[in-house]
Write a protein that holds these residues in place. Structure first.
Motif, mmCIF file in Angstrom:
data_model
loop_
_atom_site.group_PDB
_atom_site.id
_atom_site.type_symbol
_atom_site.label_atom_id
_atom_site.label_comp_id
_atom_site.label_asym_id
_atom_site.label_seq_id
_atom_site.Cartn_x
_atom_site.Cartn_y
_atom_site.Cartn_z
ATOM 1 N N GLY A 90 -0.770 -2.400 5.952
ATOM 2 C CA GLY A 90 -0.422 -1.000 6.108
ATOM 3 C C GLY A 90 -1.597 -0.112 6.429
ATOM 4 O O GLY A 90 -2.654 -0.566 6.872
ATOM 5 N N THR A 91 -1.415 1.187 6.177
ATOM 6 C CA THR A 91 -2.446 2.192 6.455
ATOM 7 C C THR A 91 -3.477 2.248 5.338
ATOM 8 O O THR A 91 -4.676 2.168 5.571
ATOM 9 C CB THR A 91 -1.803 3.580 6.634
ATOM 10 O OG1 THR A 91 -0.846 3.521 7.688
ATOM 11 C CG2 THR A 91 -2.862 4.621 6.981
ATOM 12 N N ALA A 92 -3.004 2.368 4.099
ATOM 13 C CA ALA A 92 -3.916 2.515 2.964
ATOM 14 C C ALA A 92 -4.112 1.210 2.200
ATOM 15 O O ALA A 92 -5.197 0.928 1.699
ATOM 16 C CB ALA A 92 -3.385 3.592 2.022
ATOM 17 N N ASN A 93 -3.056 0.406 2.061
ATOM 18 C CA ASN A 93 -3.112 -0.865 1.330
ATOM 19 C C ASN A 93 -3.668 -0.684 -0.081
ATOM 20 O O ASN A 93 -4.516 -1.446 -0.545
ATOM 21 C CB ASN A 93 -3.937 -1.894 2.109
ATOM 22 C CG ASN A 93 -3.341 -2.204 3.472
ATOM 23 O OD1 ASN A 93 -2.122 -2.215 3.628
ATOM 24 N ND2 ASN A 93 -4.184 -2.422 4.457
ATOM 25 N N ALA A 94 -3.179 0.342 -0.768
ATOM 26 C CA ALA A 94 -3.728 0.715 -2.071
ATOM 27 C C ALA A 94 -3.513 -0.361 -3.128
ATOM 28 O O ALA A 94 -4.400 -0.619 -3.941
ATOM 29 C CB ALA A 94 -3.116 2.041 -2.522
ATOM 30 N N PHE A 95 -2.345 -0.986 -3.138
ATOM 31 C CA PHE A 95 -2.063 -1.994 -4.166
ATOM 32 C C PHE A 95 -3.024 -3.175 -4.025
ATOM 33 O O PHE A 95 -3.637 -3.615 -4.995
ATOM 34 C CB PHE A 95 -0.617 -2.472 -4.059
ATOM 35 C CG PHE A 95 -0.233 -3.501 -5.085
ATOM 36 C CD1 PHE A 95 0.107 -3.113 -6.371
ATOM 37 C CD2 PHE A 95 -0.212 -4.848 -4.774
ATOM 38 C CE1 PHE A 95 0.462 -4.056 -7.333
ATOM 39 C CE2 PHE A 95 0.139 -5.801 -5.719
ATOM 40 C CZ PHE A 95 0.476 -5.393 -7.001
ATOM 41 N N ALA A 96 -3.155 -3.695 -2.820
ATOM 42 C CA ALA A 96 -4.060 -4.822 -2.597
ATOM 43 C C ALA A 96 -5.499 -4.431 -2.925
ATOM 44 O O ALA A 96 -6.235 -5.192 -3.574
ATOM 45 C CB ALA A 96 -3.957 -5.309 -1.159
ATOM 46 N N ASN A 97 -5.906 -3.260 -2.499
ATOM 47 C CA ASN A 97 -7.284 -2.828 -2.768
ATOM 48 C C ASN A 97 -7.536 -2.614 -4.251
ATOM 49 O O ASN A 97 -8.620 -2.912 -4.759
ATOM 50 C CB ASN A 97 -7.595 -1.544 -1.996
ATOM 51 C CG ASN A 97 -7.682 -1.780 -0.504
ATOM 52 O OD1 ASN A 97 -8.004 -2.878 -0.057
ATOM 53 N ND2 ASN A 97 -7.400 -0.756 0.290
ATOM 54 N N ALA A 98 -6.541 -2.105 -4.961
ATOM 55 C CA ALA A 98 -6.698 -1.876 -6.395
ATOM 56 C C ALA A 98 -6.931 -3.176 -7.142
ATOM 57 O O ALA A 98 -7.692 -3.233 -8.119
ATOM 58 C CB ALA A 98 -5.478 -1.153 -6.951
ATOM 59 N N LEU A 99 -6.276 -4.240 -6.696
ATOM 60 C CA LEU A 99 -6.412 -5.541 -7.351
ATOM 61 C C LEU A 99 -7.442 -6.434 -6.666
ATOM 62 O O LEU A 99 -7.566 -7.609 -6.983
ATOM 63 C CB LEU A 99 -5.058 -6.257 -7.389
ATOM 64 C CG LEU A 99 -4.173 -5.929 -8.601
ATOM 65 C CD1 LEU A 99 -3.778 -4.458 -8.610
ATOM 66 C CD2 LEU A 99 -2.922 -6.795 -8.616
#
Length: 338
Positions: A90-99
């Motif tokens: 995606g654009t932000a990929n926050a979940f993957a980046n958070a983990l």
């Protein structure tokens, strides 16, 4: 023995070539898994496909798409013990980046193939599942303003431009924040309640790194007096997150709690895992170890709490009684405690 896995694939996520992305995923995963590939559509969400896979006793469920797809699939797996694999596109990929799940398809697939899983927390916000965070005020307005066309065209820059626009409309609101042990009343610009958040979620970074497996929510309170102050806070939190340090500004407060209720005057928009879901009040409860995820992440340490310095803040400890409470005055706050 080949393991079975349901792959939920969003063909319109991100800015890449979805056919090539799927071909790469299949090349890496199919030798290891018997893949049941399901595609999201405008009519059928990742969450619906995930719930169907759960009902069909799927062994593993893999989500490939942006934060919306990954979050919806993850929400369907809370308290199921079915491992979630995340392939962020995606654009932000926050979940993957958070983990700290790798953001390339090849590396993310390798994490899944390696098979190491970890129990992480989830949460419930106003009866809705929450994997990442809830933002009140500034962050919600920023997310709402960054539309799909802008995100597809500009990527993360769409959020930055939206944030700058929101700064021009800078204003405070009154908030009452209730936790298990205290009631806080303070004028703020934004409140972020995070279960998990990457460093790029700047307004969640008061506690120097959100811990996603400690059974607690991380709350960051922004109380800037001016537009220039809000810009300085954002920069400070970005630096703090990069350095692994807690915020040390007088206009930033933070705390950690299992449960929180936030009421505002006037009501404020709420963004939940990247989507506008309504307005305050909200009530959020952590679900310790509610989700099983394929992840290589190591544990980190964070600060506990910092509140009393916020201008005009009032904190009432719930244990206090009229006979035993003591009023403590500081230069810019009033604290009620035993």
């Amino acid at each position: 023995m080949t393991r079975s896995a349901c792959l939920i694939f969003n063909p319109v996520a991100g800015q890449g070539n979805s056919e090539q992305d799927l071909a790469t995923i299949k090349r890496i995963l199919e030798p290891e898994f018997e893949l049941d590939i399901q595609f999201t559509t405008k009519e059928i969400s990742g969450g619906e496909l995930a719930r169907k896979a759960v009902a069909n006793n799927a062994e593993i469920i893999i989500a490939s798409g942006g934060d919306g797809t990954v979050s919806m699939v993850a929400e369907a797996l809370i308290n199921t013990d079915i491992p979630l694999g995340a392939i962020a596109r995606g654009t932000a990929n926050a979940f993957a980046n958070a983990l700290e799940i790798p953001d390339t398809i090849e590396a993310a697939c390798k994490v899944i193939v390696d098979g190491a899983t970890k129990k992480v927390d989830a949460a419930i916000c106003n009866d809705k599942p929450m994997i990442l965070l809830a933002g009140i005020g500034f962050e919600a307005e920023t997310v709402e303003d960054a539309d799909r066309e802008a995100k597809n065209r500009l990527g993360m820059l769409a959020y930055v431009l939206s944030g700058l626009k929101q700064l021009r409309e800078f204003e405070k609101f009154k908030a009452t924040i209730e936790t298990d042990d205290k009631v806080i009343k303070v004028a703020v610009n934004a409140i972020t309640i995070a279960n998990a958040a990457p460093p790029s979620s700047v307004l969640a970074q008061g506690t120097a790194g959100v811990v996603y497996d400690d059974g607690l929510l991380d709350v960051t309170i922004i109380a800037a007096e001016t537009r220039a102050g809000a810009i300085a806070i954002s920069y400070h939190l970005l630096q703090s997150a990069s350095n692994g340090e807690a915020a040390e500004r007088d206009d930033v407060g933070y705390l950690r709690t299992k449960w929180i209720k936030v009421t505002t005057d006037p009501p404020q928009k709420v963004v939940l895992d990247g989507e506008i879901v309504g307005s305050t009040p909200i009530e959020i409860k952590c679900i310790p170890e509610g989700l099983t995820v394929f992840t290589p992440v190591e544990e980190v340490i964070q600060a506990e709490e910092r509140l009393e310095h916020l201008a005009g803040i009032q904190i009432e400890n719930k244990e206090a009684t009229s006979e035993s409470e003591t009023i403590v005055e500081t230069d810019n706050s009033k604290i009620i405690s035993d």
